[in-house]
Design a protein around this motif. Structure first.
Motif, short mmCIF file in Angstrom:
data_model
loop_
_atom_site.label_atom_id
_atom_site.label_comp_id
_atom_site.label_asym_id
_atom_site.label_seq_id
_atom_site.Cartn_x
_atom_site.Cartn_y
_atom_site.Cartn_z
N GLU A 109 55.64 10.61 10.37
CA GLU A 109 54.28 10.14 10.60
C GLU A 109 53.54 9.86 9.30
OE1 GLU A 109 50.21 11.68 12.89
OE2 GLU A 109 52.14 12.66 13.27
N TYR A 110 53.91 10.59 8.23
CA TYR A 110 53.28 10.44 6.91
C TYR A 110 54.37 10.09 5.89
CZ TYR A 110 49.28 12.98 8.96
OH TYR A 110 48.22 13.40 9.74
N PRO A 111 54.89 8.87 5.93
CA PRO A 111 56.04 8.51 5.09
C PRO A 111 55.76 8.57 3.59
CG PRO A 111 55.08 6.56 6.13
CD PRO A 111 54.44 7.74 6.77
N ASP A 112 54.50 8.51 3.19
CA ASP A 112 54.17 8.55 1.76
C ASP A 112 53.98 9.98 1.25
OD1 ASP A 112 54.20 5.79 1.60
OD2 ASP A 112 52.07 5.63 2.18
N ALA A 113 54.00 10.94 2.15
CA ALA A 113 53.79 12.33 1.77
C ALA A 113 55.13 13.05 1.58
CB ALA A 113 52.96 13.05 2.83
N LYS A 114 55.08 14.16 0.84
CA LYS A 114 56.28 14.97 0.60
C LYS A 114 56.06 16.37 1.17
CE LYS A 114 56.04 13.92 -3.80
NZ LYS A 114 56.28 13.80 -5.25
N ILE A 115 57.03 16.83 1.95
CA ILE A 115 57.01 18.19 2.50
C ILE A 115 58.37 18.82 2.20
CG2 ILE A 115 56.63 19.65 4.50
CD1 ILE A 115 55.31 17.29 5.90
N THR A 116 58.37 19.87 1.42
CA THR A 116 59.60 20.59 1.10
C THR A 116 59.50 22.00 1.67
OG1 THR A 116 59.93 19.37 -0.96
CG2 THR A 116 61.07 21.47 -0.75
N VAL A 117 60.49 22.37 2.46
CA VAL A 117 60.53 23.71 3.05
C VAL A 117 61.66 24.48 2.36
CG1 VAL A 117 60.74 25.08 5.15
CG2 VAL A 117 59.71 22.79 5.24
N ILE A 118 61.31 25.55 1.68
CA ILE A 118 62.29 26.35 0.95
C ILE A 118 62.59 27.63 1.72
CG2 ILE A 118 62.72 27.67 -1.16
CD1 ILE A 118 61.06 25.61 -2.66
N ASP A 119 63.85 27.81 2.05
CA ASP A 119 64.29 29.07 2.66
C ASP A 119 64.39 30.09 1.54
OD1 ASP A 119 65.44 31.17 4.01
OD2 ASP A 119 67.27 30.08 4.59
N THR A 120 63.42 30.99 1.45
CA THR A 120 63.37 31.92 0.32
C THR A 120 64.50 32.95 0.36
OG1 THR A 120 61.94 33.55 1.41
CG2 THR A 120 60.85 31.72 0.25
N LEU A 121 65.10 33.14 1.55
CA LEU A 121 66.10 34.21 1.73
C LEU A 121 65.49 35.55 1.37
CD1 LEU A 121 69.18 32.35 0.21
CD2 LEU A 121 68.62 32.62 2.63
N ASN A 122 64.17 35.64 1.53
CA ASN A 122 63.44 36.86 1.17
C ASN A 122 62.43 37.21 2.24
OD1 ASN A 122 63.88 38.18 -1.62
ND2 ASN A 122 64.17 36.00 -2.02
N VAL A 123 61.81 38.34 2.04
CA VAL A 123 60.80 38.83 2.97
C VAL A 123 59.65 39.43 2.19
CG1 VAL A 123 62.58 39.39 4.69
CG2 VAL A 123 61.78 41.17 3.15
N SER A 124 58.54 39.59 2.86
CA SER A 124 57.41 40.35 2.34
C SER A 124 57.02 39.89 0.93
CB SER A 124 57.74 41.85 2.38
OG SER A 124 56.62 42.64 2.08
N LEU A 125 56.74 40.83 0.03
CA LEU A 125 56.30 40.47 -1.30
C LEU A 125 57.38 39.74 -2.10
CD1 LEU A 125 54.11 43.53 -2.43
CD2 LEU A 125 53.36 41.25 -1.74
N GLY A 126 58.61 39.72 -1.60
CA GLY A 126 59.63 38.88 -2.21
C GLY A 126 59.23 37.42 -2.13
N GLU A 127 58.65 37.03 -1.01
CA GLU A 127 58.10 35.68 -0.87
C GLU A 127 56.89 35.50 -1.79
OE1 GLU A 127 57.71 34.06 3.27
OE2 GLU A 127 58.35 36.09 3.80
N SER A 128 56.05 36.52 -1.83
CA SER A 128 54.82 36.43 -2.62
C SER A 128 55.09 36.25 -4.10
CB SER A 128 53.96 37.68 -2.40
OG SER A 128 53.38 37.69 -1.13
N ILE A 129 56.13 36.90 -4.61
CA ILE A 129 56.50 36.74 -6.01
C ILE A 129 56.79 35.27 -6.30
CG2 ILE A 129 58.28 37.27 -7.73
CD1 ILE A 129 58.46 40.08 -6.47
N LEU A 130 57.45 34.60 -5.35
CA LEU A 130 57.74 33.18 -5.50
C LEU A 130 56.47 32.33 -5.38
CD1 LEU A 130 61.04 33.00 -3.42
CD2 LEU A 130 60.82 32.89 -5.91
N VAL A 131 55.59 32.70 -4.47
CA VAL A 131 54.31 31.98 -4.33
C VAL A 131 53.51 32.05 -5.62
CG1 VAL A 131 52.07 31.98 -3.15
CG2 VAL A 131 54.16 32.28 -1.83
N ILE A 132 53.44 33.23 -6.20
CA ILE A 132 52.68 33.42 -7.44
C ILE A 132 53.29 32.60 -8.57
CG2 ILE A 132 52.05 35.12 -9.21
CD1 ILE A 132 51.89 37.18 -6.86
N ARG A 133 54.63 32.64 -8.70
CA ARG A 133 55.28 31.88 -9.77
C ARG A 133 55.09 30.37 -9.56
NH1 ARG A 133 58.53 32.81 -14.12
NH2 ARG A 133 57.02 34.52 -14.21
#
Length: 294
Positions: A109-133
């Motif tokens: 629907e939005y061909p000019d936009a970019k959406i990347t979904v990363i499987d962090t293979l992590n949980v909880s603050l393991g995800e948050s560490i990646l968000v912060i970085r």
């Protein structure tokens, strides 16, 4: 060039102050007691959640809602922003697949936009560490592609290990047998587990008693940090309504490893449904999981 944002889910346990500071959009994960569903507009304080579990009530966890994901993503896309989403481990939930499905539909629907979904293979603050970085990289001038590529490179370095205080909840979730739960409880054994990249969880043995299980978390962290620890990453500690134990663990980590930037937060109820009250987790950047000493 379009701006971009980092999004994640509520299972990241990203503290409120970081959500507000970073402007992070959160996709809710759900849990329920009976017919009442919590996680989006309706919330329960973690302390109350764990006390209800201690009293014998058994909650259920639920995946994210594709309609809610679409609404949150569409709002960002309509504002001209691209998206990098850091998802809860696909080995532990179908939530990652739900986000990917929505991302594919919106990309058409939005061909000019970019959406990347990363499987962090992590949980909880393991995800948050990646968000912060990810946000640090963006603030430092990294491009959308550079941020996404770096996250893929470092995600396997995020180690997630934890212990639980009550074996019953692991048994209810099919992680251990009823016989093991009964015998382990009688002997005051505390299991020691870590998140892997394949089927979600692996066991690294047990410790007898709470204090020894807390020290075991620290000992394993020291074994898997590598020769040159990267102190630019924060360390995460999460707990199931056992703040004193979390603070004890934080002090041990500081003395044993030299890390001082330690984030302590509650384990979100949708994860706590399986870990139970008294669960205690330690999350940090270290050796790649595949190379970590088991």
């Amino acid at each position: 060039m379009r701006d971009f944002v980092i999004t994640t889910d509520s299972n990241s346990d990203l503290p409120r102050e970081y959500i507000e500071k970073l402007g992070t959009v959160i996709i809710p994960q759900y849990y329920s007691f009976g017919d009442t569903v919590y996680g989006d507009t309706l919330h329960m304080p973690p302390a109350e959640f764990y006390e209800r579990m201690r009293s014998g009530e058994l909650p259920q966890s639920q995946a994210n809602n594709p309609a809610v994901i679409e609404d949150r993503f569409r709002t960002l896309l309509n504002s001209g922003k691209d998206i990098i989403h850091l998802a809860f481990s696909s080995a532990l939930s179908g939530s990652y697949n739900n986000v990917c499905m929505v991302a594919r539909e919106l990309s058409e629907e939005y061909p000019d936009a970019k959406i990347t979904v990363i499987d962090t293979l992590n949980v909880s603050l393991g995800e948050s560490i990646l968000v912060i970085r990810a946000n640090e990289l963006k603030t430092g001038g990294a491009s959308y592609e550079e941020v996404a590529e770096t996250l893929e490179q470092i995600k396997n370095h995020i180690n997630v290990q934890f212990t639980v205080d009550d074996l019953f909840h692991l048994q209810r979730g099919g992680r251990i047998s009823k016989a093991v739960a009964v015998v382990g409880s009688a002997l005051n054994l505390k299991p020691f587990l870590y998140v892997n990249n394949a089927d979600g969880l692996s066991s690294a043995g047990t410790a007898r008693g709470r204090k020894k299980s807390i020290q075991a978390l620290v000992d394993r962290m020291k074994d898997t940090l590598g020769e040159n620890p990267d102190y630019s990453f924060p360390v995460g500690i999460v707990h199931g309504n056992c703040l004193q134990d979390a603070q004890d663990l934080a002090e041990r980590v500081k003395k044993s490893t030299g890390f001082t930037n330690i984030i302590i937060n509650d384990i979100s109820p949708s994860i706590g449904t399986h870990a139970g009250p008294g669960a205690l987790g330690l999350l940090y950047y270290g050796q790649p999981k595949a190379e970590a000493k088991q």
